[in-house]
Design a protein around this motif. Structure first.
Motif, PDB file in Angstrom:
ATOM      1  N   TYR A   1     -42.811 -87.093   4.973  1.00  0.00           N
ATOM      2  CA  TYR A   1     -43.276 -86.345   6.147  1.00  0.00           C
ATOM      3  C   TYR A   1     -42.818 -84.883   6.074  1.00  0.00           C
ATOM      4  CZ  TYR A   1     -43.402 -84.399  10.794  1.00  0.00           C
ATOM      5  OH  TYR A   1     -43.603 -83.557  11.847  1.00  0.00           O
ATOM      6  N   PHE A   2     -41.533 -84.697   5.778  1.00  0.00           N
ATOM      7  CA  PHE A   2     -41.028 -83.314   5.718  1.00  0.00           C
ATOM      8  C   PHE A   2     -41.508 -82.626   4.444  1.00  0.00           C
ATOM      9  CE2 PHE A   2     -38.152 -85.055   8.896  1.00  0.00           C
ATOM     10  CZ  PHE A   2     -38.160 -84.032   9.824  1.00  0.00           C
ATOM     11  N   GLY A   3     -41.693 -83.436   3.398  1.00  0.00           N
ATOM     12  CA  GLY A   3     -42.382 -82.991   2.201  1.00  0.00           C
ATOM     13  C   GLY A   3     -41.658 -81.985   1.343  1.00  0.00           C
ATOM     14  N   ASP A   4     -40.363 -81.696   1.575  1.00  0.00           N
ATOM     15  CA  ASP A   4     -39.797 -80.712   0.663  1.00  0.00           C
ATOM     16  C   ASP A   4     -38.958 -81.365  -0.438  1.00  0.00           C
ATOM     17  OD1 ASP A   4     -37.573 -79.453   3.089  1.00  0.00           O
ATOM     18  OD2 ASP A   4     -36.941 -80.234   1.142  1.00  0.00           O
ATOM     19  N   GLU A   5     -39.018 -80.753  -1.579  1.00  0.00           N
ATOM     20  CA  GLU A   5     -38.478 -81.327  -2.817  1.00  0.00           C
ATOM     21  C   GLU A   5     -36.979 -81.601  -2.707  1.00  0.00           C
ATOM     22  OE1 GLU A   5     -38.983 -83.243  -5.950  1.00  0.00           O
ATOM     23  OE2 GLU A   5     -40.743 -82.468  -4.876  1.00  0.00           O
ATOM     24  N   LYS A   6     -36.274 -80.681  -2.079  1.00  0.00           N
ATOM     25  CA  LYS A   6     -34.814 -80.823  -1.952  1.00  0.00           C
ATOM     26  C   LYS A   6     -34.481 -82.117  -1.178  1.00  0.00           C
ATOM     27  CE  LYS A   6     -32.219 -78.464   0.951  1.00  0.00           C
ATOM     28  NZ  LYS A   6     -32.022 -77.327   1.807  1.00  0.00           N
ATOM     29  N   LEU A   7     -35.223 -82.338  -0.101  1.00  0.00           N
ATOM     30  CA  LEU A   7     -34.979 -83.529   0.722  1.00  0.00           C
ATOM     31  C   LEU A   7     -35.358 -84.807  -0.039  1.00  0.00           C
ATOM     32  CD1 LEU A   7     -34.177 -84.589   3.586  1.00  0.00           C
ATOM     33  CD2 LEU A   7     -36.603 -84.518   4.143  1.00  0.00           C
ATOM     34  N   ILE A   8     -36.451 -84.742  -0.763  1.00  0.00           N
ATOM     35  CA  ILE A   8     -36.892 -85.920  -1.522  1.00  0.00           C
ATOM     36  C   ILE A   8     -35.815 -86.307  -2.552  1.00  0.00           C
ATOM     37  CG2 ILE A   8     -38.623 -86.774  -3.187  1.00  0.00           C
ATOM     38  CD1 ILE A   8     -40.707 -85.093  -1.592  1.00  0.00           C
ATOM     39  N   GLN A   9     -35.277 -85.308  -3.234  1.00  0.00           N
ATOM     40  CA  GLN A   9     -34.239 -85.589  -4.240  1.00  0.00           C
ATOM     41  C   GLN A   9     -32.962 -86.131  -3.608  1.00  0.00           C
ATOM     42  OE1 GLN A   9     -33.634 -82.096  -6.647  1.00  0.00           O
ATOM     43  NE2 GLN A   9     -35.717 -82.252  -7.476  1.00  0.00           N
ATOM     44  N   ARG A  10     -32.586 -85.532  -2.504  1.00  0.00           N
ATOM     45  CA  ARG A  10     -31.377 -85.966  -1.789  1.00  0.00           C
ATOM     46  C   ARG A  10     -31.554 -87.415  -1.309  1.00  0.00           C
ATOM     47  NH1 ARG A  10     -26.523 -86.052  -1.831  1.00  0.00           N
ATOM     48  NH2 ARG A  10     -25.497 -86.380   0.154  1.00  0.00           N
ATOM     49  N   THR A  11     -32.744 -87.715  -0.830  1.00  0.00           N
ATOM     50  CA  THR A  11     -33.035 -89.077  -0.357  1.00  0.00           C
ATOM     51  C   THR A  11     -32.858 -90.067  -1.502  1.00  0.00           C
ATOM     52  OG1 THR A  11     -34.608 -88.222   1.254  1.00  0.00           O
ATOM     53  CG2 THR A  11     -34.835 -90.536   0.699  1.00  0.00           C
ATOM     54  N   GLU A  12     -33.426 -89.757  -2.649  1.00  0.00           N
ATOM     55  CA  GLU A  12     -33.323 -90.670  -3.795  1.00  0.00           C
ATOM     56  C   GLU A  12     -31.873 -90.842  -4.232  1.00  0.00           C
ATOM     57  OE1 GLU A  12     -35.635 -92.680  -4.795  1.00  0.00           O
ATOM     58  OE2 GLU A  12     -37.068 -91.758  -3.426  1.00  0.00           O
ATOM     59  N   ALA A  13     -31.113 -89.741  -4.198  1.00  0.00           N
ATOM     60  CA  ALA A  13     -29.709 -89.823  -4.623  1.00  0.00           C
ATOM     61  C   ALA A  13     -28.918 -90.736  -3.688  1.00  0.00           C
ATOM     62  CB  ALA A  13     -29.100 -88.428  -4.665  1.00  0.00           C
ATOM     63  N   VAL A  14     -29.151 -90.587  -2.378  1.00  0.00           N
ATOM     64  CA  VAL A  14     -28.421 -91.417  -1.409  1.00  0.00           C
ATOM     65  C   VAL A  14     -28.859 -92.881  -1.527  1.00  0.00           C
ATOM     66  CG1 VAL A  14     -28.045 -91.851   1.060  1.00  0.00           C
ATOM     67  CG2 VAL A  14     -27.916 -89.513   0.168  1.00  0.00           C
ATOM     68  N   ILE A  15     -30.150 -93.114  -1.718  1.00  0.00           N
ATOM     69  CA  ILE A  15     -30.628 -94.494  -1.888  1.00  0.00           C
ATOM     70  C   ILE A  15     -29.926 -95.129  -3.095  1.00  0.00           C
ATOM     71  CG2 ILE A  15     -32.629 -95.911  -2.580  1.00  0.00           C
ATOM     72  CD1 ILE A  15     -34.405 -94.038  -0.884  1.00  0.00           C
ATOM     73  N   ALA A  16     -29.880 -94.395  -4.215  1.00  0.00           N
ATOM     74  CA  ALA A  16     -29.271 -94.947  -5.436  1.00  0.00           C
ATOM     75  C   ALA A  16     -27.800 -95.289  -5.197  1.00  0.00           C
ATOM     76  CB  ALA A  16     -29.418 -93.943  -6.571  1.00  0.00           C
ATOM     77  N   GLU A  17     -27.121 -94.387  -4.506  1.00  0.00           N
ATOM     78  CA  GLU A  17     -25.688 -94.586  -4.259  1.00  0.00           C
ATOM     79  C   GLU A  17     -25.434 -95.788  -3.334  1.00  0.00           C
ATOM     80  OE1 GLU A  17     -23.988 -90.709  -3.352  1.00  0.00           O
ATOM     81  OE2 GLU A  17     -22.564 -91.752  -2.048  1.00  0.00           O
TER      82      GLU A  17
END
Ligand code: CFM
Ligand code: HCA
Length: 537
Positions: A308-324
């Motif tokens: 929804y927010f669509g910005d790359e920085k947020l998408i990457q941060r989301t994936e990093a937190v999910i992985a952790e």
């Protein structure tokens, strides 16, 4: 499959065959056997329970005061009515809050006018005024909420006039809710009454300086067992700023600025869809259906938010937190899955958990065979189409209480109307898939289940776990089937998100695998004759 369905149909015939013809017809309309070849299956819901049937439902007052308003920590909640209504909605719902240094918290107190016979005869308004005076003198709150129990409506006390007078006298916000218990057919009417007033009297009253990049509101999350604490932790780690939560660990103060958010997350659709819709219409803030119960649904929801927010920085941060977060729980979840694979569950909860918990169970190897809501509406079962006509310009929006600069940036217009409609095809933006669609072939969806049906279905389908509330937990235990409360979590939790899923799996495994159930001999196993006296049979 044909044979399977036939067997389930016979099961249901057996369940309802002792009803008189009219009741049988009525109950049939509230039960659906899932058939995945049909895109949409209809179910009757949100109708009055047949008098005489023992229903699990609660009342309008419980929905308003107990569910939606009760968790607001900085509010003195005065229940105008008998002490039992007050105690029930205060003590039963397990409100927990964390408070900052200058924040107020009154959740440890239970305030009531304690109505007596003489108040019923001569009126209770004076007593209510006195209660407000006392609350001001001792606690000095910024907000008071007055909720009406059944007698208030019957004797005609004007709680709104009392609230207006107190508001003038003290210069604070005093709100009154006409949520007499007998209104509507269940708790659901109370959600509506609470939300309407919050929208009218609080939202939009306070502007804040927004520094955060991703301001959101968390809606329909009530912090049962500390779930909201866990959700706040993970969302904070990704970089979201929660402006307000409706209403777990929430406050009236924060709700006043809720209109500043860029997106509303809807966890419990049933209790909050009204307010989410009002935000969309009034402030142009869209809503996204999320589910933070279970790792798979949590991951999906976090990705939908990033999209929804669509910005790359947020998408990457989301994936990093999910992985952790996932790495920390995967091994434990796999262990519980090994232990529980092939078990079955019967779920009957208010208006959203019977849906949300099916995914939580699936991940640990448990299939849901029956699921139902106490008071869900048809859209909770059947889903809700994308809501068209997304208002996208500041001029379109009507924000009467505020001096609003007509500034598109400030008021959440991140995406064009076209982009918004395109996104709604990919993520549940302003739309919702109901429970039935996600159920498997041959499973049963049942609305407003009663004790007779609970007992019959349990005997026939023999689930390994029955998930519901305090009213039917022990009926299940007496039949030798472990029961886990999904309202109170049996005072455990949190169950939300990643770590919460492991807590849940542990509690479920401990319960189901306990040798206790083998020692219980339900009455019908001993003497057929006793069956007639058992559990509403
Ligand atoms: Fe929503 Fe709830 Fe529920 Fe509900 Fe409730 Fe509850 Fe519930 Mo009990 S708001 S519909 S009125 S998720 S109190 S926190 S557990 S019945 S399934
Ligand atoms: C309510 C509140 C309730 C009751 C739970 C139960 C809750 O609807 O009045 O019946 O065990 O979650 O506390 O749903």
């Amino acid at each position: 499959m044909v044979n399977e369905v036939k067997k389930i149909e016979e099961t249901l015939e057996e369940v309802i065959d002792s009803y008189p013809a009219k009741s049988m017809k009525n109950r049939k309309e509230h039960i659906v056997i899932r058939d995945t070849s049909q895109d949409k299956q209809k179910i009757m819901a949100n109708t009055r329970t047949i008098p005489g049937i023992i229903s699990n439902r609660g009342c309008c007052f419980a929905g308003c005061q107990g569910v939606v308003l009760g968790p607001l920590k900085d509010v003195v909640h005065i229940v105008h009515g008998p002490i039992g209504c007050c105690y029930y909605t205060w003590g039963m719902r397990r409100n927990q809050a964390v408070v900052g240094e200058n924040e107020k918290n009154f959740l440890n107190f239970s305030f009531s006018t304690d109505m007596q016979d003489s108040d019923i005869v001569f009126g209770g308004e004076k007593k209510l005024e006195q209660a407000i005076d006392e609350a001001m003198e001792i606690f000095n709150p910024g907000t008071i909420m007055i909720t009406a129990t059944c007698p208030v409506g019957l004797i005609g006390d004007d709680i709104h006039a009392v609230a207006r007078r107190a508001q003038e006298k003290y210069g604070i916000s005093v709100m009154a809710f006409s949520c007499e218990g007998y209104k509507g057919v269940s708790q659901s009417a109370g959600h509506h009454i609470a939300n309407n007033e919050l929208m009218e009297h609080l939202v939009g009253k306070k502007e804040i300086e927004l520094e955060a990049e991703y301001p959101i509101n968390l809606m329909g999350e009530y912090n049962i067992g500390g779930d909201a604490f866990e959700i706040e932790r993970v969302l904070g780690k990704i970089g979201y700023k929660i402006i307000a939560t409706f209403s777990g660990n929430g406050s009236a103060e924060a709700i006043m600025s809720a209109h500043e958010a860029d997106l509303n997350l809807v966890q419990c659709h049933r209790s909050i869809n009204y307010i989410a819709e009002m935000f969309r219409e009034k402030y142009g803030v869209p809503w996204l259906k999320v589910n933070f119960l279970g790792v798979d649904q949590t991951i999906k929801s976090l990705r939908d938010m990033a999209k929804y927010f669509g910005d790359e920085k947020l998408i990457q941060r989301t994936e990093a937190v999910i992985a952790e977060e996932l790495a920390a729980v995967e091994q434990s979840l796999a262990m519980y899955q090994d232990l529980l694979e092939g078990k079955t569950a019967f779920l009957f909860v208010g208006g959203s958990r019977a849906h949300h918990y099916q995914n939580v169970f699936k991940r640990i190897g448990i299939d849901t065979v029956v699921a139902g809501y106490e008071f869900g509406h048809r859209d909770d079962y059947e889903g809700r189409e994308v809501i068209p006509d997304i208002k996208m310009t500041a001029d379109d929006r009507n924000i009467p209480e505020l001096e609003v600069e007509k500034d598109e940036q400030r008021y959440h217009l991140r995406l064009s109307k076209e982009k918004m409609e395109e996104l709604a095809k990919e993520i549940p933006l302003n739309n919702y898939e109901g429970m039935i669609k996600e159920m498997e072939d041959g499973t049963i969806a049942i609305d407003d289940l009663n004790h007779h049906e609970q007992v019959k279905l349990t005997k026939i389908l023999k689930p390994d776990i029955y998930c519901s509330g305090i009213k039917d937990k022990y009926t299940s235990h007496k039949m030798g089937v472990f029961s886990k409360q999904l309202h109170s979590y049996d005072y455990s939790g949190p169950y939300a998100m990643f770590k919460g899923h492991v807590n849940f799996a542990r509690d479920v495994a401990n319960g189901i695998l306990s040798p206790t159930w083998g020692y219980i001999n339900p009455p019908w196993k001993k003497e057929a004759g006793l069956e007639g006296n058992y559990g509403g049979d």
